[in-house]
Each structure stands twice: as structure tokens, then as C-alpha cells.
Design a protein around this motif. Sequence first.
Motif, mmCIF file in Angstrom:
data_model
loop_
_atom_site.group_PDB
_atom_site.id
_atom_site.type_symbol
_atom_site.label_atom_id
_atom_site.label_comp_id
_atom_site.label_asym_id
_atom_site.label_seq_id
_atom_site.Cartn_x
_atom_site.Cartn_y
_atom_site.Cartn_z
ATOM 1 N N LEU A 94 17.635 98.367 50.414
ATOM 2 C CA LEU A 94 18.704 99.007 51.189
ATOM 3 C C LEU A 94 19.928 98.102 51.258
ATOM 4 O O LEU A 94 21.071 98.560 51.179
ATOM 5 N N ASN A 95 19.693 96.800 51.383
ATOM 6 C CA ASN A 95 20.778 95.834 51.467
ATOM 7 C C ASN A 95 21.542 95.730 50.156
ATOM 8 O O ASN A 95 22.772 95.664 50.129
ATOM 9 N N ILE A 96 20.828 95.735 49.038
ATOM 10 C CA ILE A 96 21.464 95.636 47.721
ATOM 11 C C ILE A 96 22.372 96.832 47.464
ATOM 12 O O ILE A 96 23.487 96.692 46.956
ATOM 13 N N ILE A 97 21.909 98.016 47.834
ATOM 14 C CA ILE A 97 22.690 99.235 47.592
ATOM 15 C C ILE A 97 23.868 99.343 48.564
ATOM 16 O O ILE A 97 24.878 99.967 48.258
ATOM 17 N N GLY A 98 23.751 98.698 49.718
ATOM 18 C CA GLY A 98 24.803 98.770 50.719
ATOM 19 C C GLY A 98 24.522 99.766 51.816
ATOM 20 O O GLY A 98 25.377 100.058 52.652
ATOM 21 N N ILE A 99 23.296 100.297 51.829
ATOM 22 C CA ILE A 99 22.902 101.237 52.879
ATOM 23 C C ILE A 99 22.718 100.488 54.194
ATOM 24 O O ILE A 99 23.042 100.988 55.268
ATOM 25 N N ASN A 142 17.700 102.223 38.889
ATOM 26 C CA ASN A 142 16.945 103.405 39.296
ATOM 27 C C ASN A 142 15.695 103.007 40.076
ATOM 28 O O ASN A 142 15.316 103.662 41.051
ATOM 29 N N LEU A 143 15.047 101.923 39.644
ATOM 30 C CA LEU A 143 13.862 101.431 40.360
ATOM 31 C C LEU A 143 14.226 100.990 41.775
ATOM 32 O O LEU A 143 13.499 101.273 42.730
ATOM 33 N N ILE A 144 15.361 100.295 41.911
ATOM 34 C CA ILE A 144 15.802 99.859 43.240
ATOM 35 C C ILE A 144 16.125 101.071 44.107
ATOM 36 O O ILE A 144 15.765 101.129 45.289
ATOM 37 N N ALA A 145 16.812 102.058 43.527
ATOM 38 C CA ALA A 145 17.161 103.268 44.285
ATOM 39 C C ALA A 145 15.916 103.988 44.775
ATOM 40 O O ALA A 145 15.871 104.471 45.912
ATOM 41 N N ASN A 156 15.462 111.194 56.122
ATOM 42 C CA ASN A 156 16.519 110.312 56.624
ATOM 43 C C ASN A 156 17.618 110.049 55.597
ATOM 44 O O ASN A 156 18.420 109.134 55.772
ATOM 45 N N ILE A 157 17.662 110.864 54.533
ATOM 46 C CA ILE A 157 18.677 110.682 53.497
ATOM 47 C C ILE A 157 19.894 111.541 53.835
ATOM 48 O O ILE A 157 19.887 112.752 53.662
ATOM 49 N N THR A 158 20.945 110.901 54.340
ATOM 50 C CA THR A 158 22.169 111.612 54.722
ATOM 51 C C THR A 158 23.116 111.709 53.522
ATOM 52 O O THR A 158 22.905 111.072 52.483
ATOM 53 N N ASP A 159 24.182 112.500 53.681
ATOM 54 C CA ASP A 159 25.177 112.617 52.617
ATOM 55 C C ASP A 159 25.841 111.266 52.343
ATOM 56 O O ASP A 159 26.165 110.941 51.197
ATOM 57 N N ASP A 160 26.039 110.474 53.392
ATOM 58 C CA ASP A 160 26.641 109.152 53.226
ATOM 59 C C ASP A 160 25.730 108.244 52.391
ATOM 60 O O ASP A 160 26.209 107.503 51.522
ATOM 61 N N ILE A 161 24.442 108.314 52.646
ATOM 62 C CA ILE A 161 23.481 107.518 51.880
ATOM 63 C C ILE A 161 23.437 107.973 50.427
ATOM 64 O O ILE A 161 23.384 107.156 49.500
ATOM 65 N N LYS A 162 23.474 109.297 50.216
ATOM 66 C CA LYS A 162 23.503 109.820 48.846
ATOM 67 C C LYS A 162 24.704 109.278 48.083
ATOM 68 O O LYS A 162 24.595 108.907 46.912
ATOM 69 N N LEU A 163 25.862 109.207 48.746
ATOM 70 C CA LEU A 163 27.073 108.708 48.099
ATOM 71 C C LEU A 163 26.929 107.230 47.748
ATOM 72 O O LEU A 163 27.353 106.795 46.661
ATOM 73 N N PHE A 168 26.125 103.201 43.479
ATOM 74 C CA PHE A 168 25.342 102.052 43.033
ATOM 75 C C PHE A 168 24.886 102.203 41.583
ATOM 76 O O PHE A 168 24.796 101.225 40.842
ATOM 77 N N LEU A 169 24.633 103.446 41.172
ATOM 78 C CA LEU A 169 24.089 103.695 39.836
ATOM 79 C C LEU A 169 25.169 103.629 38.766
ATOM 80 O O LEU A 169 26.306 104.027 38.982
ATOM 81 N N ASP A 170 24.791 103.115 37.596
ATOM 82 C CA ASP A 170 25.685 103.100 36.438
ATOM 83 C C ASP A 170 25.555 104.417 35.671
ATOM 84 O O ASP A 170 24.635 105.209 35.913
ATOM 85 N N GLU A 171 26.440 104.609 34.724
ATOM 86 C CA GLU A 171 26.413 105.833 33.919
ATOM 87 C C GLU A 171 25.093 105.963 33.153
ATOM 88 O O GLU A 171 24.548 107.062 33.024
ATOM 89 N N ASP A 172 24.594 104.859 32.651
ATOM 90 C CA ASP A 172 23.328 104.911 31.912
ATOM 91 C C ASP A 172 22.159 105.256 32.826
ATOM 92 O O ASP A 172 21.201 105.909 32.403
ATOM 93 N N ASP A 173 22.224 104.802 34.078
ATOM 94 C CA ASP A 173 21.188 105.168 35.049
ATOM 95 C C ASP A 173 21.210 106.671 35.299
ATOM 96 O O ASP A 173 20.171 107.348 35.303
ATOM 97 N N ILE A 174 22.404 107.202 35.496
ATOM 98 C CA ILE A 174 22.567 108.635 35.737
ATOM 99 C C ILE A 174 22.118 109.442 34.529
ATOM 100 O O ILE A 174 21.469 110.485 34.662
ATOM 101 N N SER A 175 22.436 108.946 33.343
ATOM 102 C CA SER A 175 22.021 109.631 32.117
ATOM 103 C C SER A 175 20.506 109.699 32.024
ATOM 104 O O SER A 175 19.945 110.724 31.604
#
Length: 200
Positions: A94-99, A142-145, A156-163, A168-175
Motif C-alpha cells: 500500500l505504501n509503495i503504490i501511495g495508497i 501487477n504482483l504488488i497491485a 474497501n476499494i474506492t475510486d480514489d484507490i483505483k486511480l 502506479f501501473l505501466d503501459e506494459d502492466d496494463i497490456s
Amino acid sequence: MCTRNLIYERITNSSFKAFTSADFLDLDNYKNISKALETLEDTGFLSRAKRGIYYQYKKNELFGFIEPPNIDEVAKAIARQYNYNIVPSSNHALNIIGISTQVPSSYTYITDGPYNEYQIGKITIKFKHATSKEINGLRYKNLIAIQAIKALGKENITDDIKLKILNFLDEDDISEIKNNTIKITAWIYDLFKSIIGDKN
């Protein structure tokens, strides 16, 4: 070139920020490597995080204290030493992602190695054994997410957390997610899809 200079050169050119003797065993035997690391500490090039773990010496110019080690880099050095794979989990993810902005007193990782704890000053590094599929086969972010999502729980996943996860994810992660090449729990995969939406 002597062992000490070979180690100095490797550290200077490395992207790693913490090291153990295992990072240099191709250069000389264990005894000579350990002695060379101790010498580099004595000369002020390295600082010791704990016995057998070193990081590059850096003095804070403003306040004059020696910078502490990067705990994540120390954990990676330990993992390399024992040939473990690790992924940040729980509050650390959570800390790494900034949540979460709270600085953790312990850094938890899932690993394909055994359970263990390491004390670095006042900080505890915890390795918790997990199944291989939780550690391998996916891109690192993706593993961290996934670990962050598990730590929060489905409700407990809010819209702010989703953002924050999306940023946090790179384009290759999203792909990887869009191409359905990841194999994870159904509800987490559905959540991932709602996070990335129609992002190209």
C-alpha cells in the motif's frame, strides 16, 4: 585488479543499492570477499546495514547524519543471497503504490522461500512463504497491485484507490491485464478490468 577494486567497480556501476557477499562470489572466494567488503566499510565507501549486508555510504549534507539503508533494497539483497523471489505485500505494498503514506515499522514480503525475519536497526523485514503462483508469472507491479488489493479487501476499494493503482501501473502492466495473460482470482481480475477501463 585486486578483489576490493573489483567490488568497488561493480558497486559503482550497479543499479542495486544494497549488497551481500553473494553478489560478488564470482570474483573471489567468500573469505576474501568478506574482507574486501569490510575494508570498503573502513574506508568510508560502504555502510553496514547489519552483519553481512552493506550499502553505499551517504551523508546527509543538510543535517550531517549518515543516510539509513533503503529497506526495500536490503530485502532484495537478502533475497538474491538465498535465491528467493519476493513481492512487497500488506502495508508495504500500500505504501509503495501511495495508497498509504504511513511509514511502516515492518516491511512484509511474500516469498517462495521460507518464513523469516530480519532486523535492520528499528525496522523489521518479514518474509512470508506463499505459493509460487503468487510470486511468479506476472509483471512485478501487477504482483504488488494484487497484494495491495488483497490487503485492503474487496469492499474497501474506492475510486480514489483505483486511480492510484492505475497511475502506479505501466503501459506494459496494463497490456498484460488487457490481454488476459494473467491468472489471478476472478474478483481481483474483474477489479483490475474496472481499474484500467478503456485506457489504451
